[in-house]
Design an enzyme around this catalytic site. Structure first.
Site, PDB file in Angstrom:
ATOM      1  N   SER A 182       0.761  -1.263  -0.024  1.00  0.00           N
ATOM      2  CA  SER A 182      -0.053   0.023  -0.018  1.00  0.00           C
ATOM      3  C   SER A 182       0.795   1.244   0.073  1.00  0.00           C
ATOM      4  O   SER A 182       1.579   1.371  -0.858  1.00  0.00           O
ATOM      5  CB  SER A 182      -1.068  -0.177   1.219  1.00  0.00           C
ATOM      6  OG  SER A 182      -2.004   0.700   0.880  1.00  0.00           O
ATOM      7  N   ASP A 202     -10.259  -4.786  -3.870  1.00  0.00           N
ATOM      8  CA  ASP A 202      -9.518  -3.751  -3.003  1.00  0.00           C
ATOM      9  C   ASP A 202     -10.415  -2.643  -2.859  1.00  0.00           C
ATOM     10  O   ASP A 202     -10.677  -2.105  -3.966  1.00  0.00           O
ATOM     11  CB  ASP A 202      -7.985  -3.647  -3.155  1.00  0.00           C
ATOM     12  CG  ASP A 202      -7.379  -3.079  -2.476  1.00  0.00           C
ATOM     13  OD1 ASP A 202      -7.827  -2.224  -1.517  1.00  0.00           O
ATOM     14  OD2 ASP A 202      -6.068  -3.155  -2.146  1.00  0.00           O
ATOM     15  N   HIS A 227      -7.677  -5.674   0.524  1.00  0.00           N
ATOM     16  CA  HIS A 227      -6.531  -4.966   0.699  1.00  0.00           C
ATOM     17  C   HIS A 227      -5.452  -5.648   1.660  1.00  0.00           C
ATOM     18  O   HIS A 227      -5.722  -5.451   2.978  1.00  0.00           O
ATOM     19  CB  HIS A 227      -6.847  -3.732   1.282  1.00  0.00           C
ATOM     20  CG  HIS A 227      -5.867  -2.631   1.338  1.00  0.00           C
ATOM     21  ND1 HIS A 227      -5.160  -2.251   0.280  1.00  0.00           N
ATOM     22  CD2 HIS A 227      -5.260  -2.042   2.427  1.00  0.00           C
ATOM     23  CE1 HIS A 227      -4.065  -1.554   0.494  1.00  0.00           C
ATOM     24  NE2 HIS A 227      -4.240  -1.223   1.953  1.00  0.00           N
TER      25      HIS A 227
END
Length: 224
Positions: A118, A177, A204
């Site tokens: 991320s 996600d 995610h």
């Protein structure tokens, strides 16, 4: 054969300990072939009700909670907060984070590669650019793995994205996600020469099901 050593860069509001917990399945999947080494970002993040934490950040009363929430840079300089979608002219804290990685490489290295999740994956792209432009002589990563990555929306970071980086890269993202939609991760692909892609049907997180083992192993095999 010695395992490949990979420096792991956590997501926003995680830390090295919590990310280690969340990637337990990946460590098990890669076992003797890869050693994952974790570090924490230098910046503490204040919990704000308006911010969406990166899912399953693993903080709180369990292991990893002592270090608290951490981040690599802030897109809102005044609020010291971060959103991947936030357009900004300048950011806060990136130089300190680069210095922290430099120190980790000196103390815990050398590393064969680097993995980011991320915000950490977005940061990894910047680190690879610094390495390729010979601005960080201590960096010698041979490959990069970017999970749920994205290009920074901050104007001062656009320097990192062209020309395409030559470092071999594996880009991993979930089709469901909701924090970093896969379309954002795909926007990072043109910044790398011949990027390898591994998609999964989930959200995610760092995928590590047995169905993903072959894709990871095929990628790592090039560097063993």
């Amino acid at each position: 054969m010695a395992p490949l050593r990979v420096l792991c860069i956590h997501g926003y509001r995680q830390n090295g300990s919590s990310f280690r917990e969340k990637t337990g399945a990946l460590r098990k999947l890669l076992k003797k072939h890869v050693e994952l080494v974790y570090m924490s970002a230098p910046h503490s993040v204040q919990q704000a009700s308006s911010e969406a934490p990166e899912k399953d950040n693993g903080l709180g009363s369990g292991p990893g909670g002592d270090e608290g929430s951490r981040g690599w840079w802030f897109s809102d300089v005044q609020a010291r907060s971060f959103s991947a979608q936030q357009q900004c002219e300048e950011s806060l804290g990136l130089d300190d984070s680069v210095a922290a990685v430099r120190e980790a490489v000196r103390v815990q290295g050398p590393f064969d590669g680097i993995l980011g999740f991320s915000q950490g994956a977005a940061f990894v792209a910047m680190l690879c650019s610094l390495q390729e432009h010979k601005l960080e002589p201590d960096f010698s990563f041979h490959f990069a793995i970017l999970v749920a990555g994205f290009p920074s929306a901050c104007k001062e970071h656009q320097q990192f994205y062209n020309p395409p980086l030559q470092i071999p890269s594996l880009h991993v993202f979930g089709l469901e996600d909701r924090v970093i939609p896969d379309c954002m991760s795909r926007e990072l692909l043109p910044s790398f020469q011949d990027p390898q892609v591994l998609t999964h049907p989930g959200g995610h997180f760092v995928p590590a099901a047995s169905t993903h083992r072959q894709a990871y192993q095929d990628f790592f095999k090039r560097f063993q």
